[in-house]
Enzyme design. Structure first.
Site, short mmCIF file in Angstrom:
data_model
loop_
_atom_site.label_atom_id
_atom_site.label_comp_id
_atom_site.label_asym_id
_atom_site.label_seq_id
_atom_site.Cartn_x
_atom_site.Cartn_y
_atom_site.Cartn_z
N GLU A 104 31.77 3.42 40.78
CA GLU A 104 31.95 3.68 39.34
C GLU A 104 32.37 2.41 38.60
O GLU A 104 32.97 1.52 39.18
CB GLU A 104 33.03 4.75 39.15
CG GLU A 104 32.50 6.17 38.98
CD GLU A 104 31.94 6.46 37.58
OE1 GLU A 104 31.53 5.52 36.86
OE2 GLU A 104 31.94 7.64 37.21
N ASP A 105 32.07 2.37 37.32
CA ASP A 105 32.53 1.27 36.49
C ASP A 105 34.01 1.44 36.15
O ASP A 105 34.79 0.49 36.23
CB ASP A 105 31.70 1.14 35.21
CG ASP A 105 31.56 2.44 34.43
OD1 ASP A 105 32.07 3.51 34.87
OD2 ASP A 105 30.93 2.41 33.36
N ASP A 108 38.69 6.93 34.27
CA ASP A 108 39.46 7.12 33.03
C ASP A 108 40.23 8.43 33.13
O ASP A 108 41.28 8.48 33.78
CB ASP A 108 38.46 7.07 31.86
CG ASP A 108 39.10 7.12 30.50
OD1 ASP A 108 40.22 6.60 30.34
OD2 ASP A 108 38.50 7.69 29.57
N PHE A 157 39.79 0.36 24.89
CA PHE A 157 38.37 0.57 25.18
C PHE A 157 37.75 -0.76 25.58
O PHE A 157 37.81 -1.73 24.84
CB PHE A 157 37.64 1.17 23.99
CG PHE A 157 36.35 1.82 24.40
CD1 PHE A 157 36.34 3.12 24.89
CD2 PHE A 157 35.15 1.12 24.32
CE1 PHE A 157 35.14 3.71 25.30
CE2 PHE A 157 33.96 1.70 24.73
CZ PHE A 157 33.96 3.00 25.22
N ARG A 170 26.58 -4.30 27.50
CA ARG A 170 26.54 -4.22 28.97
C ARG A 170 26.27 -5.58 29.60
O ARG A 170 26.63 -5.84 30.75
CB ARG A 170 25.44 -3.24 29.43
CG ARG A 170 25.70 -1.80 29.07
CD ARG A 170 24.70 -0.90 29.81
NE ARG A 170 24.59 0.42 29.22
CZ ARG A 170 25.39 1.44 29.52
NH1 ARG A 170 26.36 1.29 30.38
NH2 ARG A 170 25.20 2.62 28.94
P1 IMP Z 1 36.23 9.82 33.05
O1 IMP Z 1 37.07 10.02 31.82
O2 IMP Z 1 37.04 9.32 34.22
O3 IMP Z 1 35.44 11.04 33.37
O4 IMP Z 1 35.20 8.66 32.70
C1 IMP Z 1 34.03 8.98 32.02
C2 IMP Z 1 33.20 7.80 31.68
O5 IMP Z 1 33.66 7.34 30.41
C3 IMP Z 1 33.25 6.56 32.55
O6 IMP Z 1 32.42 6.60 33.68
C4 IMP Z 1 32.73 5.52 31.57
O7 IMP Z 1 31.32 5.55 31.54
C5 IMP Z 1 33.29 6.02 30.25
N1 IMP Z 1 34.46 5.22 29.83
C6 IMP Z 1 35.76 5.53 29.93
N2 IMP Z 1 36.55 4.56 29.42
C7 IMP Z 1 35.69 3.58 29.00
C8 IMP Z 1 35.88 2.29 28.40
O8 IMP Z 1 37.01 1.80 28.12
N3 IMP Z 1 34.74 1.60 28.12
C9 IMP Z 1 33.49 2.06 28.40
N4 IMP Z 1 33.27 3.26 28.96
C10 IMP Z 1 34.37 4.01 29.28
MG MG Z 2 30.14 5.84 33.51
#
Ligand code: IMP
Ligand code: MG
Length: 192
Positions: A104-105, A108, A157, A170
């Site tokens: 994963e990148d 969050d 962010f 990206r």
């Molecule tokens: P989750 O909240 O862990 O489900 O993350 C959901 C998705 O939100 C991640 O895989 C990212 O693609 C995106 N995301 C969350 N925080 C950021 C950020 O700071 N920058 C860019 N994408 C984000």
């Molecule tokens: Mg993502």
């Protein structure tokens, strides 16, 4: 207002430069190669954000791997995901009996990973772990953690090195934060 409500690249503040990212990825590659020695892990990159990280990570491995990709869409705004997840591109290969490592990148709220873990576990992998480049621990809404973390980041962010804001940025070789005015901790909802 900038074009498409997206700030110019010159407004972004670098928080992790490309040298620091490369050094950390070498370390992660060594650690994962050690942990999976004698095995061939199956890496699943979550599109689109993880693609650049995954490309660099596997080249830091001293073990063999197989790779696949999963396309995911999270509903809701960028800062307040609803937790509803849709698979937009399915896997090509079976994961039954495999040592699966999700790439994963960013972790969050954790909702995407919680969902993926449930879906993938049902296909009976031998093991299932997560490596994430970035971890926003302070944002976690569900009790999941990554097995390998590149960097802890604060609740801002971030974009670049695969991560986007409204599909932009990206291509940046480093991780930067959106700042100023509308682009601090509170963001306008990206269009879906
Ligand atoms: P989750 O909240 O862990 O489900 O993350 C959901 C998705 O939100 C991640 O895989 C990212 O693609 C995106 N995301 C969350 N925080 C950021 C950020 O700071 N920058 C860019 N994408 C984000
Ligand atoms: Mg993502």
């Amino acid at each position: 207002m900038p074009m498409d409500d997206v700030p110019p690249i010159s407004d972004l503040e670098t928080i992790l430069d490309s040298g620091k990212i490369a050094a950390r990825i070498r370390g992660l590659g060594e650690e994962i190669s050690r942990d999976y020695r004698g095995r061939t892990p199956h890496l699943i990159g979550v599109l689109k954000g993880a693609w650049i990280f995954m490309a660099d990570l596997i080249r830091a491995f001293s073990i063999d791997t197989t790779v696949d990709f999963l396309g995911i869409e999270t509903y809701g705004s960028g800062t307040a995901p609803s937790g509803e997840v849709k698979i937009t591109r399915d896997l090509d290969m079976t994961i039954a009996g495999r040592d699966v490592l999700i790439v994963e990148d960013i972790l969050d709220t954790g909702r995407t990973y919680q969902y993926l873990r449930g879906v993938l576990s049902a296909h009976k992998p031998k093991s299932l772990k997560l490596v994430t480049l970035l971890n926003k621990a302070s944002r976690r809404a569900v009790p999941v953690e990554a097995d390998y973390v590149g960097f802890e980041v604060p609740d801002v962010f971030v974009v670049g090195y695969g991560l986007d804001y409204r599909q932009r940025f990206r291509q940046l070789p480093d991780v930067r934060r959106l700042r100023g005015g509308d682009f601090g901790e509170t963001l306008p909802a990206p269009p879906r």
